[in-house]
Design a protein around this motif. Structure first.
Motif, mmCIF file in Angstrom:
data_model
loop_
_atom_site.group_PDB
_atom_site.id
_atom_site.type_symbol
_atom_site.label_atom_id
_atom_site.label_comp_id
_atom_site.label_asym_id
_atom_site.label_seq_id
_atom_site.Cartn_x
_atom_site.Cartn_y
_atom_site.Cartn_z
ATOM 1 N N GLY A 48 0.788 -1.228 0.000
ATOM 2 C CA GLY A 48 0.000 0.000 0.000
ATOM 3 C C GLY A 48 0.818 1.275 0.000
ATOM 4 O O GLY A 48 0.248 2.371 -0.024
ATOM 5 N N THR A 49 2.142 1.165 0.009
ATOM 6 C CA THR A 49 2.995 2.355 0.064
ATOM 7 C C THR A 49 2.811 3.233 -1.169
ATOM 8 O O THR A 49 2.703 4.455 -1.060
ATOM 9 C CB THR A 49 4.475 1.958 0.201
ATOM 10 O OG1 THR A 49 4.632 1.166 1.375
ATOM 11 C CG2 THR A 49 5.369 3.169 0.291
ATOM 12 N N CYS A 50 2.748 2.632 -2.335
ATOM 13 C CA CYS A 50 2.610 3.412 -3.572
ATOM 14 C C CYS A 50 1.263 4.111 -3.650
ATOM 15 O O CYS A 50 1.146 5.192 -4.247
ATOM 16 C CB CYS A 50 2.814 2.518 -4.791
ATOM 17 S SG CYS A 50 4.490 1.873 -4.908
ATOM 18 N N ASP A 51 0.218 3.513 -3.043
ATOM 19 C CA ASP A 51 -1.101 4.145 -3.035
ATOM 20 C C ASP A 51 -1.175 5.275 -2.016
ATOM 21 O O ASP A 51 -1.938 6.222 -2.188
ATOM 22 C CB ASP A 51 -2.179 3.106 -2.702
ATOM 23 C CG ASP A 51 -2.280 2.031 -3.761
ATOM 24 O OD1 ASP A 51 -1.984 2.332 -4.938
ATOM 25 O OD2 ASP A 51 -2.647 0.887 -3.410
ATOM 26 N N ARG A 52 -0.393 5.177 -0.964
ATOM 27 C CA ARG A 52 -0.450 6.142 0.132
ATOM 28 C C ARG A 52 0.228 7.460 -0.219
ATOM 29 O O ARG A 52 -0.163 8.517 0.262
ATOM 30 C CB ARG A 52 0.208 5.528 1.358
ATOM 31 C CG ARG A 52 0.146 6.394 2.563
ATOM 32 C CD ARG A 52 0.663 5.677 3.779
ATOM 33 N NE ARG A 52 0.649 6.580 4.907
ATOM 34 C CZ ARG A 52 1.086 6.283 6.081
ATOM 35 N NH1 ARG A 52 1.580 5.090 6.323
ATOM 36 N NH2 ARG A 52 1.048 7.164 7.058
ATOM 37 N N GLY A 54 2.069 10.242 -3.118
ATOM 38 C CA GLY A 54 2.197 10.689 -4.503
ATOM 39 C C GLY A 54 3.614 10.391 -4.962
ATOM 40 O O GLY A 54 4.478 10.003 -4.175
ATOM 41 N N SER A 55 3.894 10.610 -6.253
ATOM 42 C CA SER A 55 5.205 10.237 -6.786
ATOM 43 C C SER A 55 6.348 11.023 -6.126
ATOM 44 O O SER A 55 7.391 10.449 -5.811
ATOM 45 C CB SER A 55 5.230 10.409 -8.300
ATOM 46 O OG SER A 55 4.937 11.745 -8.653
ATOM 47 N N LEU A 58 6.746 9.773 -2.480
ATOM 48 C CA LEU A 58 7.362 8.448 -2.467
ATOM 49 C C LEU A 58 8.858 8.557 -2.761
ATOM 50 O O LEU A 58 9.674 7.919 -2.086
ATOM 51 C CB LEU A 58 6.687 7.520 -3.476
ATOM 52 C CG LEU A 58 7.229 6.088 -3.544
ATOM 53 C CD1 LEU A 58 7.113 5.403 -2.190
ATOM 54 C CD2 LEU A 58 6.500 5.302 -4.614
#
Length: 115
Positions: A48-52, A54-55, A58
Protein backbone atom coordinates in the motif's frame (compact mmCIF):
# COMPACT_ATOMS: atom_id res chain seq x y z
CA UNK A 1 55.78 -9.76 1.41
CA UNK A 2 53.95 -8.95 -1.80
CA UNK A 3 51.72 -11.98 -1.33
CA UNK A 4 51.02 -10.98 2.28
CA UNK A 5 50.07 -7.44 1.24
CA UNK A 6 47.71 -8.82 -1.38
CA UNK A 7 46.20 -11.18 1.19
CA UNK A 8 45.66 -8.31 3.66
CA UNK A 9 44.08 -6.15 0.98
CA UNK A 10 41.70 -8.94 -0.06
CA UNK A 11 40.72 -9.55 3.57
CA UNK A 12 39.89 -5.87 4.05
CA UNK A 13 37.89 -5.84 0.83
CA UNK A 14 35.88 -8.88 1.95
CA UNK A 15 35.12 -7.24 5.30
CA UNK A 16 34.01 -4.05 3.54
CA UNK A 17 31.82 -5.94 1.05
CA UNK A 18 29.89 -7.59 3.88
CA UNK A 19 28.78 -4.24 5.32
CA UNK A 20 25.22 -3.26 4.46
CA UNK A 21 22.69 -1.04 6.17
CA UNK A 22 18.89 -1.11 6.27
CA UNK A 23 17.41 2.05 7.75
CA UNK A 24 13.68 2.72 7.38
CA UNK A 25 12.22 5.88 5.89
CA UNK A 26 10.53 8.44 8.17
CA UNK A 27 7.18 6.68 7.73
CA UNK A 28 8.75 3.24 8.18
CA UNK A 29 7.15 2.00 4.96
CA UNK A 30 10.31 1.99 2.85
CA UNK A 31 13.44 0.02 3.78
CA UNK A 32 16.42 0.03 1.42
CA UNK A 33 19.51 -2.14 1.64
CA UNK A 34 22.59 -0.05 0.87
CA UNK A 35 26.31 -0.91 0.73
CA UNK A 36 29.19 1.29 1.89
CA UNK A 37 29.35 3.05 -1.48
CA UNK A 38 25.71 4.10 -1.29
CA UNK A 39 24.64 1.59 -3.93
CA UNK A 40 21.10 0.32 -3.57
CA UNK A 41 21.14 -3.48 -3.27
CA UNK A 42 17.51 -4.08 -2.38
CA UNK A 43 14.36 -2.07 -1.66
CA UNK A 44 11.35 -3.07 0.41
CA UNK A 45 8.08 -1.19 0.04
CA UNK A 46 5.35 -2.11 2.50
CA UNK A 47 2.01 -3.08 0.95
CA UNK A 48 0.00 0.00 0.00
CA UNK A 49 2.99 2.36 0.06
CA UNK A 50 2.61 3.41 -3.57
CA UNK A 51 -1.10 4.15 -3.04
CA UNK A 52 -0.45 6.14 0.13
CA UNK A 53 2.06 8.59 -1.37
CA UNK A 54 2.20 10.69 -4.50
CA UNK A 55 5.20 10.24 -6.79
CA UNK A 56 7.21 13.12 -5.27
CA UNK A 57 6.41 12.06 -1.70
CA UNK A 58 7.36 8.45 -2.47
CA UNK A 59 10.63 9.59 -4.04
CA UNK A 60 11.35 11.71 -0.95
CA UNK A 61 10.65 8.71 1.34
CA UNK A 62 12.95 6.47 -0.69
CA UNK A 63 15.74 9.05 -0.86
CA UNK A 64 15.54 9.79 2.89
CA UNK A 65 15.83 6.09 3.68
CA UNK A 66 18.74 5.65 1.25
CA UNK A 67 20.54 8.67 2.72
CA UNK A 68 20.15 7.37 6.28
CA UNK A 69 21.18 3.86 5.25
CA UNK A 70 24.27 5.14 3.44
CA UNK A 71 25.34 7.15 6.49
CA UNK A 72 24.81 4.07 8.69
CA UNK A 73 26.82 1.84 6.33
CA UNK A 74 29.68 4.35 6.36
CA UNK A 75 29.59 4.44 10.19
CA UNK A 76 29.73 0.65 10.27
CA UNK A 77 32.65 0.70 7.83
CA UNK A 78 34.57 3.19 9.96
CA UNK A 79 34.01 1.14 13.13
CA UNK A 80 34.86 -2.15 11.44
CA UNK A 81 38.03 -0.95 9.73
CA UNK A 82 39.34 0.73 12.90
CA UNK A 83 38.70 -2.20 15.22
CA UNK A 84 42.09 -2.81 16.84
CA UNK A 85 41.34 -6.49 17.48
CA UNK A 86 41.04 -7.14 13.72
CA UNK A 87 44.29 -5.48 12.68
CA UNK A 88 47.09 -7.80 11.54
CA UNK A 89 50.56 -7.56 13.03
CA UNK A 90 52.79 -4.79 11.63
CA UNK A 91 55.23 -5.96 8.94
CA UNK A 92 58.24 -4.47 10.75
CA UNK A 93 57.47 -6.43 13.91
CA UNK A 94 56.96 -9.72 12.06
CA UNK A 95 60.12 -9.35 10.00
CA UNK A 96 62.19 -8.37 13.04
CA UNK A 97 61.05 -11.51 14.91
CA UNK A 98 61.62 -13.68 11.86
CA UNK A 99 65.14 -12.39 11.28
CA UNK A 100 66.06 -12.66 14.97
CA UNK A 101 64.98 -16.23 15.51
CA UNK A 102 64.62 -17.65 12.17
CA UNK A 103 65.56 -20.59 10.23
CA UNK A 104 66.17 -19.38 6.67
CA UNK A 105 63.58 -21.71 5.11
CA UNK A 106 60.75 -20.90 7.52
CA UNK A 107 58.15 -18.31 6.63
CA UNK A 108 57.33 -15.39 8.93
CA UNK A 109 54.03 -15.51 10.83
CA UNK A 110 51.92 -12.55 9.71
CA UNK A 111 48.87 -13.47 11.85
CA UNK A 112 47.20 -11.26 14.39
CA UNK A 113 49.41 -10.30 17.30
CA UNK A 114 49.18 -12.36 20.46
CA UNK A 115 48.11 -10.43 23.53
Amino acid sequence: MKRELLHRFEELQERADKIVARRPSPSGLVIPEVDIHGRLRDLYLAPGTCDRFGSYELAAEIMAAITDSTADAQRQYHLNMNDQSLLPRPFAEVMQEWRAGGAPDSEPNFGKSEK
